[in-house]
Write an enzyme that holds these catalytic residues in place. Sequence first.
Site, short mmCIF file in Angstrom:
data_model
loop_
_atom_site.label_atom_id
_atom_site.label_comp_id
_atom_site.label_asym_id
_atom_site.label_seq_id
_atom_site.Cartn_x
_atom_site.Cartn_y
_atom_site.Cartn_z
N HIS A 194 1.18 -0.88 0.01
CA HIS A 194 -0.21 0.16 -0.06
C HIS A 194 0.99 1.23 -0.23
O HIS A 194 1.75 1.19 0.60
CB HIS A 194 -1.00 0.11 1.17
N ASP A 228 -10.89 -6.46 5.32
CA ASP A 228 -10.90 -4.86 5.58
C ASP A 228 -9.79 -4.38 4.91
O ASP A 228 -8.59 -4.80 5.01
CB ASP A 228 -10.62 -4.76 7.29
N LEU A 229 -10.26 -3.50 4.09
CA LEU A 229 -9.41 -3.01 3.20
C LEU A 229 -8.29 -1.94 3.46
O LEU A 229 -8.53 -1.24 5.16
CB LEU A 229 -10.20 -2.30 2.02
N ASP A 230 -7.18 -2.28 3.79
CA ASP A 230 -5.72 -1.99 4.14
C ASP A 230 -5.90 -1.54 4.90
O ASP A 230 -4.96 -0.81 6.14
CB ASP A 230 -5.96 -0.26 3.40
N GLU A 231 -6.21 -3.40 6.33
CA GLU A 231 -6.20 -3.23 7.27
C GLU A 231 -5.47 -4.77 7.76
O GLU A 231 -5.44 -5.51 9.70
CB GLU A 231 -7.89 -3.03 8.42
#
Length: 287
Positions: A194, A228-231
Amino acid sequence: MPDHQFVLTLSCPDRPGIVSAVSTFLAHNGQNILDAQQFDDIETGKFFMRVVFTAADLAVELAALQTGFTAIADRFAMDWQMRDRATRRRVMLLVSKSDHCLVDILYRWRTGELEMIPTAIVSNHPREVYGSLDFGDIPFHHLPVTKETKRQQEDAVWQLAQDTKTDLVVLARYMQILSDEMSARLSGRCINIHHSFLPGFKGAKPYHQAHERGVKLIGATAHYVTRDLDEGPIIDQDVERISHRDTPDDLVRKGRDIERRVLARAIRYHLADRVILNGRKTVVFVD
């Protein structure tokens, strides 16, 4: 690397006697410990360990060691794996238009820094996008995706991963959000880069978000993919200092360098069995 060099990784509830049991088992089976690292997470009460070992005076097959270790693993309720370090993991690379991470991974693979077997390069854009980029003998698959065809496209990616016996999927700036179902399928074996220092500036155009906030540091984050997006659990991060003179384009340019090195480190750590999941976090035994 000496013949029959193995690596054992484990996590379990912490209690006395774990290290003793592991070392005693290896010694009784004619193995010599080359490297050992451990961590006791006081907050969760969990214990983590990575051990590299080789035959001292007795050659024992990996399957026999695994079978023998099962009793110890059961006694301490371990989540564990033991593998031959000479066995290279099979890695599929997913990419979109930005190819800087892909180029870097291929270079590090060809020079021997990343000890892996590339199984395929998958893109939602055609081969022509990458010009004269040399993929060698690595199969290239163009699997376009739209909102309407996302499920079918992900099914094709998943089938390809199974057909090629892929162990690890790397999202090398693959600019598509995986569905919950696909994320669950690849749990613990899909790494994303990311272009931001998470947990800040999630979602689209993080460098532009950072510029608007006037940040003095930018970064990149490599993490395991979850629903969970980007988590997902973070494996590695890095930063670079910037100033008020830097434009969003400058941040993007500098960010590409950070992304390359962070993703490469995360892949290398995973391939070397240096990463152990710890809930929403990771334990990374760096070299």
